[in-house]
Design a protein around this motif. Structure first.
Motif, PDB file in Angstrom:
ATOM      1  N   ASP A 229       0.853  -1.195   0.000  1.00  0.00           N
ATOM      2  CA  ASP A 229       0.000   0.000   0.000  1.00  0.00           C
ATOM      3  C   ASP A 229       0.884   1.239   0.000  1.00  0.00           C
ATOM      4  OD1 ASP A 229      -2.087  -1.745   0.235  1.00  0.00           O
ATOM      5  OD2 ASP A 229      -2.729  -1.079   2.230  1.00  0.00           O
ATOM      6  N   VAL A 230       0.668   2.137  -0.936  1.00  0.00           N
ATOM      7  CA  VAL A 230       1.478   3.361  -1.022  1.00  0.00           C
ATOM      8  C   VAL A 230       1.074   4.307   0.109  1.00  0.00           C
ATOM      9  CG1 VAL A 230       2.048   5.376  -2.420  1.00  0.00           C
ATOM     10  CG2 VAL A 230       1.784   3.130  -3.502  1.00  0.00           C
ATOM     11  N   LEU A 231       2.071   4.771   0.862  1.00  0.00           N
ATOM     12  CA  LEU A 231       1.824   5.722   1.943  1.00  0.00           C
ATOM     13  C   LEU A 231       1.447   7.088   1.380  1.00  0.00           C
ATOM     14  CD1 LEU A 231       4.786   4.952   4.370  1.00  0.00           C
ATOM     15  CD2 LEU A 231       2.354   4.901   4.990  1.00  0.00           C
ATOM     16  N   PRO A 232       0.670   7.863   2.134  1.00  0.00           N
ATOM     17  CA  PRO A 232       0.441   9.247   1.724  1.00  0.00           C
ATOM     18  C   PRO A 232       1.691  10.079   1.974  1.00  0.00           C
ATOM     19  CG  PRO A 232      -0.491   8.892   3.891  1.00  0.00           C
ATOM     20  CD  PRO A 232       0.013   7.548   3.415  1.00  0.00           C
ATOM     21  N   LEU A 233       1.778  11.209   1.296  1.00  0.00           N
ATOM     22  CA  LEU A 233       2.819  12.168   1.619  1.00  0.00           C
ATOM     23  C   LEU A 233       2.435  12.908   2.889  1.00  0.00           C
ATOM     24  CD1 LEU A 233       3.766  13.869  -1.775  1.00  0.00           C
ATOM     25  CD2 LEU A 233       5.070  12.181  -0.488  1.00  0.00           C
ATOM     26  N   ILE A 234       3.399  13.106   3.766  1.00  0.00           N
ATOM     27  CA  ILE A 234       3.197  13.922   4.959  1.00  0.00           C
ATOM     28  C   ILE A 234       4.078  15.148   4.802  1.00  0.00           C
ATOM     29  CG2 ILE A 234       3.397  14.050   7.465  1.00  0.00           C
ATOM     30  CD1 ILE A 234       2.832  11.048   7.536  1.00  0.00           C
ATOM     31  N   VAL A 235       3.455  16.291   4.716  1.00  0.00           N
ATOM     32  CA  VAL A 235       4.153  17.526   4.378  1.00  0.00           C
ATOM     33  C   VAL A 235       3.880  18.580   5.442  1.00  0.00           C
ATOM     34  CG1 VAL A 235       4.526  19.305   2.626  1.00  0.00           C
ATOM     35  CG2 VAL A 235       3.877  16.983   1.931  1.00  0.00           C
ATOM     36  N   GLN A 236       4.915  19.293   5.791  1.00  0.00           N
ATOM     37  CA  GLN A 236       4.843  20.395   6.743  1.00  0.00           C
ATOM     38  C   GLN A 236       5.209  21.672   5.997  1.00  0.00           C
ATOM     39  OE1 GLN A 236       7.200  19.591  10.172  1.00  0.00           O
ATOM     40  NE2 GLN A 236       6.330  21.248  11.399  1.00  0.00           N
ATOM     41  N   GLY A 237       4.283  22.612   5.934  1.00  0.00           N
ATOM     42  CA  GLY A 237       4.537  23.855   5.228  1.00  0.00           C
ATOM     43  C   GLY A 237       5.536  24.726   5.954  1.00  0.00           C
ATOM     44  N   ALA A 238       5.962  25.795   5.295  1.00  0.00           N
ATOM     45  CA  ALA A 238       6.954  26.708   5.874  1.00  0.00           C
ATOM     46  C   ALA A 238       6.377  27.426   7.093  1.00  0.00           C
ATOM     47  CB  ALA A 238       7.394  27.722   4.830  1.00  0.00           C
ATOM     48  N   GLY A 239       7.270  27.880   7.955  1.00  0.00           N
ATOM     49  CA  GLY A 239       6.842  28.618   9.140  1.00  0.00           C
ATOM     50  C   GLY A 239       6.308  27.689  10.211  1.00  0.00           C
ATOM     51  N   ASP A 240       5.138  27.996  10.694  1.00  0.00           N
ATOM     52  CA  ASP A 240       4.575  27.249  11.824  1.00  0.00           C
ATOM     53  C   ASP A 240       3.502  26.253  11.409  1.00  0.00           C
ATOM     54  OD1 ASP A 240       6.173  28.603  13.670  1.00  0.00           O
ATOM     55  OD2 ASP A 240       4.755  30.273  13.780  1.00  0.00           O
ATOM     56  N   GLU A 241       3.405  25.912  10.147  1.00  0.00           N
ATOM     57  CA  GLU A 241       2.394  24.954   9.721  1.00  0.00           C
ATOM     58  C   GLU A 241       2.617  23.596  10.355  1.00  0.00           C
ATOM     59  OE1 GLU A 241       1.242  24.470   5.722  1.00  0.00           O
ATOM     60  OE2 GLU A 241       1.403  26.591   5.209  1.00  0.00           O
ATOM     61  N   ARG A 242       1.531  22.896  10.613  1.00  0.00           N
ATOM     62  CA  ARG A 242       1.602  21.544  11.151  1.00  0.00           C
ATOM     63  C   ARG A 242       1.598  20.541   9.999  1.00  0.00           C
ATOM     64  NH1 ARG A 242      -0.522  21.708  16.399  1.00  0.00           N
ATOM     65  NH2 ARG A 242       0.017  23.723  17.325  1.00  0.00           N
ATOM     66  N   PRO A 243       2.068  19.324  10.234  1.00  0.00           N
ATOM     67  CA  PRO A 243       2.092  18.323   9.152  1.00  0.00           C
ATOM     68  C   PRO A 243       0.686  17.917   8.720  1.00  0.00           C
ATOM     69  CG  PRO A 243       2.723  17.325  11.239  1.00  0.00           C
ATOM     70  CD  PRO A 243       2.663  18.800  11.479  1.00  0.00           C
ATOM     71  N   ARG A 244       0.525  17.685   7.432  1.00  0.00           N
ATOM     72  CA  ARG A 244      -0.734  17.239   6.846  1.00  0.00           C
ATOM     73  C   ARG A 244      -0.455  16.068   5.914  1.00  0.00           C
ATOM     74  NH1 ARG A 244      -2.877  22.462   3.916  1.00  0.00           N
ATOM     75  NH2 ARG A 244      -4.539  21.008   3.332  1.00  0.00           N
ATOM     76  N   TRP A 245      -1.474  15.240   5.663  1.00  0.00           N
ATOM     77  CA  TRP A 245      -1.269  14.093   4.777  1.00  0.00           C
ATOM     78  C   TRP A 245      -2.000  14.305   3.453  1.00  0.00           C
ATOM     79  CZ3 TRP A 245      -5.162  10.895   2.945  1.00  0.00           C
ATOM     80  CH2 TRP A 245      -6.399  10.952   3.609  1.00  0.00           C
ATOM     81  N   PHE A 246      -1.405  13.745   2.394  1.00  0.00           N
ATOM     82  CA  PHE A 246      -1.910  13.910   1.038  1.00  0.00           C
ATOM     83  C   PHE A 246      -1.755  12.587   0.285  1.00  0.00           C
ATOM     84  CE2 PHE A 246      -0.276  17.893   2.559  1.00  0.00           C
ATOM     85  CZ  PHE A 246      -1.186  18.854   2.143  1.00  0.00           C
TER      86      PHE A 246
END
Length: 440
Positions: A229-246
């Motif tokens: 199963d392909v994992l989602p991308l977990i990305v944290q934006g610049a600054g104070d953004e929290r990680p999100r999944w895609f």
């Protein structure tokens, strides 16, 4: 499809003492990363921890150290690219550092730095092609959704003409004083989930059990539950953004079914692997500036999949199953059943990629090409740093020409490096996360 589980009683050592050893990972602020056409690191699975990690921007060069690193890089660029006197450019950079605490590379400097980071990668056997690295300059992107969408596009563009893999890097916004750049938590853009079941069994890739659990904590419902199963991308934006999944779109993930050229029963194993090894959690460091999100790829060398990902006892651990299918005597290691199973597994990987028309090299060819690279660099008066334990392939090492010589372990910048906290993120370790479903 049958599930692949870690065998009962298996231990995941912190130091394998072999090719790809992670023993020194925690000793340096920056650690050299695996690079294009290089084997993957053998880091053991660790339990999820809830301690937040410091941001790499806290340890980035500042003031005089940044000025020295910038000047050294600019002189190198002007010298190799024959751009004339570097003094005016250095003066402008120093003024920018004095005013903002950092500086911005020109597009040409970014391309030159990314390619030199590949040329300088001491653990990479595939550096003959360093000049062919294509650089996508996406420094204007800082938000998590933008990074995820551009990462999916990276995977599409890496597959040229439908099957041919080309070396590619996408460079996102750098760290800046008081504003960390974006981060991609995944070790690679494409990784397979590792689902931990009651009793400690892992379905899928045990290496990714931590990041799989972290993705679940962010709200990812999981895939069908197969070993691939392909994992989602977990990305944290610049600054104070929290990680999100895609979720990665299906058209961005090219996979190759692994079959054997001679054994029909092999198809029943249900094996496959993705075609683009896009490393994602390293910092591209150029002239003292850290680009923490800069996914890059080349193409696979067959042993990365056949002798490591599918064979390692703390990964898919397939040698016992292959040996069973081959009818080998596994009662004693002296029968060399592991060796025979390993060769057939690697034959299957090479055969399958060739049959699919997907770019892949083999360890014998790449070893010869690395010596060609050494000769070219030495004729230009440049010493090539290399780590013997990574350059020598994990299969039939003494049958390759890279085995029978020593190498200088000198390290140079620009470089692809790991920050310790990036390793923690790739294991899914964090004390605070934003739960959000955000498909690409």
């Amino acid at each position: 499809m049958r599930s692949f589980r870690r065998r009962d009683g298996h231990e995941t050592p912190a130091d394998r003492g072999t090719r790809g050893s992670a023993a020194a990972d925690q000793t340096d602020t920056h650690r050299r990363a695996t690079d294009i056409a290089c084997p993957e690191r053998a880091a053991g699975h660790e339990d999820h921890k809830a301690s937040p990690a410091p941001r790499p921007a806290d340890s980035a060069p500042k003031g005089p150290a940044l000025r020295r690193a910038a000047a050294e890089f600019i002189r190198l660029h002007h010298g190799e690219a024959r751009r004339g006197d570097p003094a005016p450019r250095i003066a402008r950079v120093f003024a920018e550092i004095d005013g903002t605490g950092t500086y911005r590379h020109t597009h040409d400097e970014l391309v030159f730095g990314a390619r030199l980071a590949w040329r300088n990668a001491a653990r990479c056997i595939g550096r003959l092609y360093w000049r062919s690295l294509h650089v996508l300059d996406r420094r204007e992107l800082t938000a998590a959704g933008e990074i995820a969408a551009a990462s999916a596009e990276h995977l599409r563009q890496a597959v040229s003409g439908g099957r041919r893999i080309r070396p590619l890097i996408t460079v996102f916004a750098p760290d800046a004083p008081g504003r960390p750049g974006p981060r991609i938590w995944n070790e690679q853009l494409i990784r397979y989930a590792g689902y931990e079941r009651p009793g400690g069994e892992i379905v899928g890739d045990p290496r990714n059990a931590g990041i799989t659990a972290f993705a679940h904590g962010l709200g990812w419902p999981g895939g069908p539950g197969t070993p691939f199963d392909v994992l989602p991308l977990i990305v944290q934006g610049a600054g104070d953004e929290r990680p999100r999944w895609f979720r990665l779109p299906p058209d961005a993930v090219l996979e190759v079914p692994i079959e054997h050229p001679e054994y029909p029963w092999w198809a029943g194993l249900g094996l496959r692997w993705h075609a683009v090894p896009a490393l994602a959690c390293m910092c591209l460091e150029i002239g003292g500036v850290c680009y923490p999100a800069a996914p890059f790829n080349g193409w696979y060398m067959g042993t990365e999949i056949g002798a490591r990902n599918l064979a390692d006892s703390d990964r898919y651990d397939l040698l016992p199953r292959v040996a069973e299918g081959l009818g080998l005597d596994t009662a004693s290691d002296r029968s060399l059943w592991k060796d025979r199973a390993l060769v057939e597994l690697n034959r299957a990987v090479l055969h399958s990629f060739d049959r699919a028309g997907v770019t892949m090299t083999d360890h014998h060819t790449e070893s010869r090409r690395f010596l060609t690279h050494l000769g070219r660099e030495e004729r230009k008066g440049r010493t090539v740093g290399a780590d013997w334990s990574w350059i020598v392939p994990p299969l039939s090492g003494s049958a390759t020409p890279v085995f029978h010589r020593t190498y200088d372990t000198v390290e140079r910048h620009p470089a692809y490096v790991h920050h310790p906290e990036a390793l923690a993120r790739a294991r899914g370790e964090s004390g605070d996360a934003l739960v959000r479903d955000a498909p690409v």
